[in-house]
Design an enzyme around this catalytic site. Structure first.
Site, short mmCIF file in Angstrom:
data_model
loop_
_atom_site.label_atom_id
_atom_site.label_comp_id
_atom_site.label_asym_id
_atom_site.label_seq_id
_atom_site.Cartn_x
_atom_site.Cartn_y
_atom_site.Cartn_z
N ARG B 32 97.41 2.39 -6.61
CA ARG B 32 96.67 1.92 -5.42
C ARG B 32 95.24 1.50 -5.74
O ARG B 32 94.33 1.63 -4.90
CB ARG B 32 96.61 2.99 -4.32
CG ARG B 32 97.91 3.15 -3.57
CD ARG B 32 97.73 4.04 -2.33
NE ARG B 32 99.02 4.46 -1.83
CZ ARG B 32 99.69 3.83 -0.89
NH1 ARG B 32 99.20 2.76 -0.31
NH2 ARG B 32 100.87 4.29 -0.49
N ARG B 36 91.90 0.65 0.03
CA ARG B 36 90.91 0.92 1.06
C ARG B 36 89.59 1.52 0.58
O ARG B 36 88.60 1.51 1.30
CB ARG B 36 91.51 1.87 2.11
CG ARG B 36 92.37 1.17 3.12
CD ARG B 36 92.62 2.08 4.30
NE ARG B 36 93.55 3.16 3.94
CZ ARG B 36 93.72 4.26 4.68
NH1 ARG B 36 93.01 4.45 5.77
NH2 ARG B 36 94.61 5.18 4.32
N ARG B 45 90.44 -6.98 4.80
CA ARG B 45 91.30 -6.41 5.84
C ARG B 45 90.72 -6.56 7.25
O ARG B 45 91.43 -6.39 8.24
CB ARG B 45 91.60 -4.94 5.55
CG ARG B 45 92.76 -4.70 4.59
CD ARG B 45 94.09 -5.24 5.13
NE ARG B 45 94.37 -4.80 6.48
CZ ARG B 45 94.77 -3.59 6.81
NH1 ARG B 45 95.00 -2.69 5.88
NH2 ARG B 45 94.98 -3.26 8.07
N ASP B 81 103.72 -3.91 -0.78
CA ASP B 81 104.14 -2.62 -0.25
C ASP B 81 105.61 -2.42 -0.56
O ASP B 81 106.37 -3.40 -0.59
CB ASP B 81 103.91 -2.56 1.26
CG ASP B 81 104.11 -1.16 1.81
OD1 ASP B 81 103.15 -0.37 1.75
OD2 ASP B 81 105.23 -0.84 2.24
N TYR B 157 112.77 6.32 4.08
CA TYR B 157 112.15 5.54 5.15
C TYR B 157 113.20 4.94 6.07
O TYR B 157 113.06 4.96 7.29
CB TYR B 157 111.31 4.41 4.56
CG TYR B 157 109.96 4.85 4.04
CD1 TYR B 157 108.92 5.14 4.92
CD2 TYR B 157 109.71 4.98 2.68
CE1 TYR B 157 107.68 5.54 4.46
CE2 TYR B 157 108.47 5.38 2.21
CZ TYR B 157 107.45 5.66 3.10
OH TYR B 157 106.23 6.05 2.65
#
Lengths: 355, 355
Positions: B32, B36, B45, B81, B157
């Site tokens: 990652r 963020r 974003r 993703d 998921y």
């Protein structure tokens, strides 16, 4: 429940297993055995909130006994929550459907200084009441189990303010607020020692310390933070022969360190095979370790898995349990199969043992 | 970044480490690393949603390169993703602040039959575009990393419909819907093989398979469900010498089983010390394993931990990484310290090596 008549539930069996003494069969109970998967529990919860239920000695004793009546486990844990003592420290805790939420997360030394060490006999008198009632109702048929959260796990809640997944705030404190975190863990250790001492004085015959989230830590960080705190808590418990069980979820890498905590029994999850735990610590009584998710399988699979688990320890110095709390989705038949298989396998074991 | 000039980032170094060949220093990147915690990522974003960003080749290439420009890692993972291929299978996925939410959880065989195996060259053309651009921009300075979720983790998921904690629905399927789950896992394995093959054809020089949630399974259940599926996926990848990295979070109990998957490199978390992983599998290249939470500490502690980690492997057959994705709260200085310490420690190591 044909096997029950040949080996009724017994407090002595539970305590003997915790001390590594010979037993006729391994005792059995389930973490969260009083809970949402039971229709009679859900019936009670339609009338009262979770927190009200924790504080009402009549109702809390009643729901603690519900699984005892159904399944005849060898241990009866009193109904409560690990955050009940946190509330008594002066923290406002609310429970919603996403779990607990604390009003003011602990981030500074001042926050820690605002928390109070309290007298459980005064401020948690209802927990003493619940335990006394259970002891009166259950007699020698099952061990009454007290419990508390371990310092590190409670600190996670206090620092994060909610059930966390990243553990970012407490890891930040591990890096930047070491004095704050040490102060918090020491205070929690002393509070937990007081709480468990009071539970024992009120009738608990065994106590379990839940360090549920300690498996998040590397071995180095566990030894630096969680282990000294839980060791201090256990050392502070005023007890005679009452055993202490230490539970950590995801403990494969921590077993040897947990063994230095002063706990009598180590409760392990399903990721660590019992046969391997026994190899690594041959003398240490173990508790566990069926995956609670396995109870969502057909009952023949539940039985097979309980039998396989008991084959790993031979039923010796082993308290049969799940590796984490029973899931709300669990069918009653699965819980029944779990207890029946534990009784039957162990009886067969005893029958096979040399005279 | 004085050390950079003496050992610039290099794709060859990354690939050599993955194959266990000699290197001047251990290569480094962070899971990652495009994300963020970077202000320039947050800036992008503000203009586009997460899904839009994944599908916009210009912007996705741009954010993939942001950490490369800042930290000069030896690997550049393309921004995407693990649920992007799931969308291409015909599943509606929405991302909100609680994570992904799937419109229709998979529960029956009919649900599985509605999912489609697709042609990534047609339906995920934008991922190919991103990889080509990255390869063009980065040249030989860093390995371009492709990735996909592993079948079991994607099945979690798909069956749960959201990020789960109890894994109750998929464990119920493990007990009661075995044919459904096998069908789902096989389909996912084939889709993942197609997706990773297309990524390699588009310029990925190494691919990582994220089986993030497989650590939830006991060894027995891992061997029954997750391992055969990820093995099938890896075997189906059309590749020449491009290495495959297999990541599992909480993998202490699964390492030997993971080693049977066909992966070239095993990526482990911080609960499993690298020195122990190396003892258990002496020949297997490893990736990892600093606790992402350790980057929330002062930079001197970050450096000390990176040095300690490299001391465990001697920097040999080791891709330096975190044990899970970098946390959004991570300060830039910590990420810098991580990469600098990796470069410096390894250079020192190489200098000490016998001529």
């Amino acid at each position: 429940m044909g096997a029950v008549s040949t080996s009724p539930p017994s407090a002595a069996r539970f305590l003997d297993a915790c001390h590594g003494r010979p037993v006729d069969r391994a005792p059995a109970w389930m973490m969260r055995q009083a809970g949402r998967y039971l229709p009679e529990y859900r019936e009670v919860r339609r009338r009262v909130s979770f927190i009200e239920l924790c504080r009402d000695a009549d109702l809390a004793a009643e729901v603690s006994l519900q699984p005892f009546r159904r399944f005849a486990p060898d241990g009866v844990i009193f109904f409560s929550d690990i955050l009940v003592p946190v509330q008594a420290m002066g923290v406002k805790v609310e429970f919603d459907k996403n779990g607990p939420r604390l009003s003011h997360p602990i981030r500074t030394g001042d926050d820690v200084l605002r928390l109070r060490r309290f007298d459980p006999a005064a401020d948690l008198r209802f927990t003493g009441e619940i335990l006394k009632r259970l002891r009166g109702e259950v007699g020698d048929s099952a061990a009454i189990i007290g419990f508390a959260g371990a310092p590190w796990t409670l600190a996670c809640y206090l620092v994060e303010g909610t059930s966390s997944k990243s553990f970012a705030p407490i890891k930040q404190m591990m890096g930047w607020g070491q004095r704050t975190l040490e102060g918090l863990l020491n205070l929690l250790a002393d509070v937990i020692a007081d709480v468990l001492s009071f539970q024992i004085a009120s009738g608990a015959q065994v106590v379990q310390v839940f360090d549920t989230w300690a498996g998040e830590l590397s071995r180095e960080d566990y030894r630096r933070w969680a282990l000294p705190a839980v060791t201090r808590a256990i050392a502070g418990i005023r007890r005679s022969a009452q055993p202490v069980i230490l539970y950590v979820n995801g403990c494969s890498h921590l077993l040897e360190a947990m063994n230095e905590s002063g706990a009598d029994v180590l409760s392990v999850d399903w990721r660590l095979p019992l046969v391997e735990a026994r190899q690594r610590l041959p003398q240490r009584p173990l508790q566990g370790n069926l995956d609670p998710g396995a109870l969502l399988s057909p009952t023949r699979d539940v039985r097979r898995r309980v039998q396989a688990m008991l084959a790993e320890t031979g039923g010796i110095a082993h308290v049969v349990n799940l590796g984490h709390g029973v899931l709300p989705q669990t069918p009653i038949e699965s819980a029944e199969a779990f207890f029946e298989a534990a009784r039957e396998a162990s009886v067969a074991q005893a029958a096979e043992a040399p005279a």
